[in-house]
Design a protein around this motif. Sequence first.
Motif, PDB file in Angstrom:
ATOM      1  N   ARG A   1       0.838  -1.208   0.000  1.00 15.82           N
ATOM      2  CA  ARG A   1       0.000   0.000   0.000  1.00 15.82           C
ATOM      3  C   ARG A   1       0.873   1.258   0.000  1.00 15.82           C
ATOM      4  O   ARG A   1       0.647   2.190  -0.754  1.00 15.82           O
ATOM      5  N   ARG A   2       1.913   1.287   0.856  1.00 14.08           N
ATOM      6  CA  ARG A   2       2.802   2.454   0.913  1.00 14.08           C
ATOM      7  C   ARG A   2       3.546   2.603  -0.418  1.00 14.08           C
ATOM      8  O   ARG A   2       3.694   3.698  -0.943  1.00 14.08           O
ATOM      9  N   TRP A   3       4.025   1.481  -0.967  1.00  7.18           N
ATOM     10  CA  TRP A   3       4.759   1.497  -2.234  1.00  7.18           C
ATOM     11  C   TRP A   3       3.891   2.072  -3.341  1.00  7.18           C
ATOM     12  O   TRP A   3       4.318   2.953  -4.090  1.00  7.18           O
ATOM     13  N   LEU A   4       2.646   1.609  -3.426  1.00  4.21           N
ATOM     14  CA  LEU A   4       1.731   2.123  -4.451  1.00  4.21           C
ATOM     15  C   LEU A   4       1.435   3.603  -4.233  1.00  4.21           C
ATOM     16  O   LEU A   4       1.347   4.370  -5.189  1.00  4.21           O
ATOM     17  N   SER A   5       1.302   4.010  -2.983  1.00  2.61           N
ATOM     18  CA  SER A   5       1.053   5.426  -2.673  1.00  2.61           C
ATOM     19  C   SER A   5       2.234   6.295  -3.098  1.00  2.61           C
ATOM     20  O   SER A   5       2.038   7.374  -3.673  1.00  2.61           O
ATOM     21  N   LEU A   6       3.455   5.834  -2.832  1.00  2.00           N
ATOM     22  CA  LEU A   6       4.633   6.595  -3.231  1.00  2.00           C
ATOM     23  C   LEU A   6       4.747   6.682  -4.753  1.00  2.00           C
ATOM     24  O   LEU A   6       5.057   7.746  -5.298  1.00  2.00           O
ATOM     25  N   LEU A   7       4.472   5.579  -5.453  1.00  2.00           N
ATOM     26  CA  LEU A   7       4.481   5.614  -6.924  1.00  2.00           C
ATOM     27  C   LEU A   7       3.426   6.580  -7.441  1.00  2.00           C
ATOM     28  O   LEU A   7       3.681   7.338  -8.381  1.00  2.00           O
TER      29      LEU A   7
END
Length: 103
Positions: free
Chosen positions: A38-44
């Motif tokens: 979830r954090r990775w997708l948010s940062l992308l």
Amino acid sequence: MDNFRVIYRILRYLEKALDYDEPDMNCISAKTMAISERRWLSLLAMLAGENYIEVVCARESVGRKTVTSVSSVRLTLRGLEYLQENPTMKSLHKTEQNHGHMF
């Protein structure tokens, strides 16, 4: 890992990946970065929203659900400029060099 360090590592890898036909998404995956999906997708999404990266998504139908996944990410000119000119990114670059954590 703090968000700016993850952002730096993503952008730095994508800069190096300019020499490749396709970037290896495993090198910048959530698992590799030791963060949640979830954090990775948010940062992308944030990086794409600022036009620092271009994200190519793949959609698959699984039963009645459509699953969207990131298939490729590319650095933009604006992302390259941000990586080179932003003081936080410059500081992280020096830190990474001193600790030998380069891609």
